[in-house]
Design an enzyme around this catalytic site. Structure first.
Site, PDB file in Angstrom:
ATOM      1  N   GLY A   1       0.837  -1.200   0.000  1.00 20.33           N
ATOM      2  CA  GLY A   1       0.000   0.000   0.000  1.00 20.33           C
ATOM      3  C   GLY A   1       0.865   1.239   0.000  1.00 20.33           C
ATOM      4  O   GLY A   1       2.095   1.163  -0.045  1.00 20.33           O
ATOM      5  N   SER A   2       0.217   2.393   0.067  1.00 22.63           N
ATOM      6  CA  SER A   2       0.950   3.658   0.123  1.00 22.63           C
ATOM      7  C   SER A   2       0.036   4.732   0.698  1.00 22.63           C
ATOM      8  O   SER A   2      -1.179   4.538   0.811  1.00 22.63           O
ATOM      9  CB  SER A   2       1.446   4.082  -1.269  1.00 22.63           C
ATOM     10  OG  SER A   2       0.361   4.401  -2.120  1.00 22.63           O
ATOM     11  N   GLY A   3       0.630   5.871   1.054  1.00 19.94           N
ATOM     12  CA  GLY A   3      -0.147   7.009   1.498  1.00 19.94           C
ATOM     13  C   GLY A   3      -0.861   6.808   2.820  1.00 19.94           C
ATOM     14  O   GLY A   3      -1.839   7.495   3.104  1.00 19.94           O
ATOM     15  N   SER A   4      -0.379   5.858   3.645  1.00 21.58           N
ATOM     16  CA  SER A   4      -0.983   5.563   4.952  1.00 21.58           C
ATOM     17  C   SER A   4      -2.419   5.059   4.847  1.00 21.58           C
ATOM     18  O   SER A   4      -3.163   5.085   5.838  1.00 21.58           O
ATOM     19  CB  SER A   4      -0.937   6.798   5.870  1.00 21.58           C
ATOM     20  OG  SER A   4       0.396   7.188   6.112  1.00 21.58           O
TER      21      SER A   4
ATOM     22  N   ARG B   1      10.164   5.343  -5.338  1.00 22.62           N
ATOM     23  CA  ARG B   1       9.499   6.383  -6.136  1.00 22.62           C
ATOM     24  C   ARG B   1       9.808   7.739  -5.524  1.00 22.62           C
ATOM     25  O   ARG B   1      10.387   7.839  -4.445  1.00 22.62           O
ATOM     26  CB  ARG B   1       7.987   6.169  -6.103  1.00 22.62           C
ATOM     27  CG  ARG B   1       7.442   6.121  -4.670  1.00 22.62           C
ATOM     28  CD  ARG B   1       5.949   6.227  -4.581  1.00 22.62           C
ATOM     29  NE  ARG B   1       5.417   5.976  -3.256  1.00 22.62           N
ATOM     30  CZ  ARG B   1       5.414   6.825  -2.246  1.00 22.62           C
ATOM     31  NH1 ARG B   1       5.961   8.027  -2.390  1.00 22.62           N
ATOM     32  NH2 ARG B   1       4.891   6.498  -1.076  1.00 22.62           N
TER      33      ARG B   1
END
Length: 398
Positions: A152-155, A276
């Protein structure tokens, strides 16, 4: 004119700028996406787009070959599609990071295992496929723990848990939420107490360290950043050395990376490595502070036109986000002109548009608007950004 292919995009921030920088380099950007309309800038800026099943590298490769003419580069501004872009670029003989290394890094369990094997200090961890195994892992690690998606990303769907009931609920949410790609497992991690930072790198060069400001627990919403972080030279050097060791272990010293760290009683340790550019408008802050345009460098590298990173100024920059505090219809945001008039403020921008219905995600998706400020010193930049933020008011009808 050669094509510059972007596999999907991000909905706010840098996706649009990737296309702008490609054009500045004399390239012809094209976005390949399952639903190009998901990115409003594509139509607004006249960017060419093709509807493609971007979940399949072979389909993306075929779409690239159908473009006709020369392709200069293939990349993505979306973390979820960087590995696909790298694989397609490899098959086309274009510059690219190692697709296998990207995939391994994006699986947080694999990433942690590689770092542990290399002796790079990070949090204790355990992957878990069910709520029951997650609770067992949390008991071994010791409460509180952090439960997050394995990819995942961005919390998104990341939560601090203080007991078994919270671990069960958080695990069920990750494995069943529609706001993520399908998850095979969750990560249960030791909670690292202490201030949070990120190291921004390009190839094997440390560009700088960012100080992060987080919202209220049990979530990890980033509500602001300061660049460069207010660290003494020794602490800054230690952060850079740790980030470089992590990237070397993960074989990711190609292009941009965003390495999240925390300082605590046991010293500085890795939270996670992201293969990234940083999100949260951090590249924009870096440019204001140093003159280094990381997005341009990323596009240029993917197109085989590497440019040396050279700082042209030595300033400080800060960003503060207006974050939704409740669900409902966003009918407007007041105060943007007043925020823009604050001395030091260089940009006020929207991440959500009036007329959108807000569902609280307890992640970056709750951000509505931002204020970026720059000044000769870090405290001055932070004060200006905070003052600008206080001028803003969101109107949400429940």
């Amino acid at each position: 004119m050669s094509w510059f292919v972007l596999v999907e995009s991000n909905t706010t921030g840098s996706g649009r700028v990737f296309c702008e920088r490609a054009r500045e380099l004399g390239l012809r950007p094209v976005v390949l996406a399952r639903d190009p309309a998901r990115y409003p800038y594509v139509a607004a800026d006249g960017v060419e787009a093709r509807q493609v099943d971007t979940g399949d590298p072979a389909v993306v490769l075929s779409a690239c070959r159908r473009l006709g003419g020369q392709i200069a580069g293939v990349t993505s501004s979306s973390e979820y599609h960087i590995a696909t872009a790298a694989e397609v670029a490899r098959r086309l003989g274009l510059p690219h990071p190692d697709p296998g290394a990207i995939r391994a890094c994006r699986d947080k369990a694999v990433q942690r295992a590689v770092l542990r094997e290399a002796g790079v200090p990070s949090a204790a961890f355990a992957p878990a496929r069910t709520p029951g195994t997650a609770v067992a892992a949390a008991q071994r690690i010791g409460y509180p723990v952090v439960v997050k998606p394995v990819a995942g990303s961005g919390s998104v769907a990341t939560r601090l848990c203080r007991d078994a009931a919270e671990v069960e609920a958080a695990t069920h949410h990750v494995l069943n939420t529609d706001g993520l790609p399908p998850q095979s497992a969750v990560m249960v991690e030791e909670y690292l107490r202490g201030a949070e930072y990120s190291v921004e790198t390009f190839d094997d060069q440390v560009v700088g360290v960012t100080r992060k400001h987080l919202g209220a627990e049990p979530y990890f919403v980033e509500v602001g950043h300061d660049f460069p972080a207010p660290l003494d030279p020794a602490a800054r050097a230690a952060a850079g050395e740790l980030a470089h060791a992590a990237l070397k272990a993960l074989e990711l010293c190609w292009g941009p990376a965003h390495v999240e760290i925390r300082y605590g009683a046991a010293g500085v340790r890795i939270i996670e490595v992201n293969p990234r550019l940083a999100g949260g408008m951090i590249p924009r802050m870096v440019e204001e502070a140093t003159g280094i345009d990381l997005i341009r460098h990323t596009v240029a590298k993917a197109a085989g036109r590497d440019e040396p990173l050279r700082a042209t100024r030595e300033r400080a920059a800060s960003i503060r986000f207006l974050v939704a505090d409740r669900e409902g219809m966003l009918t407007g945001i007041d105060g943007t002109k007043a925020a823009a008039r604050v001395p030091g403020v260089v940009e006020v921008g929207f991440t959500r548009a009036p007329g959108q219905y807000l569902v609280l995600r307890r992640s970056f998706q709750d951000r509505l608007c931002y204020v970026i400020a720059a000044a000769d010193t870090g405290p001055a930049a932070a004060r200006a950004a905070t003052t600008g933020l206080h001028a803003l008011k969101a109107h949400i009808t429940t």
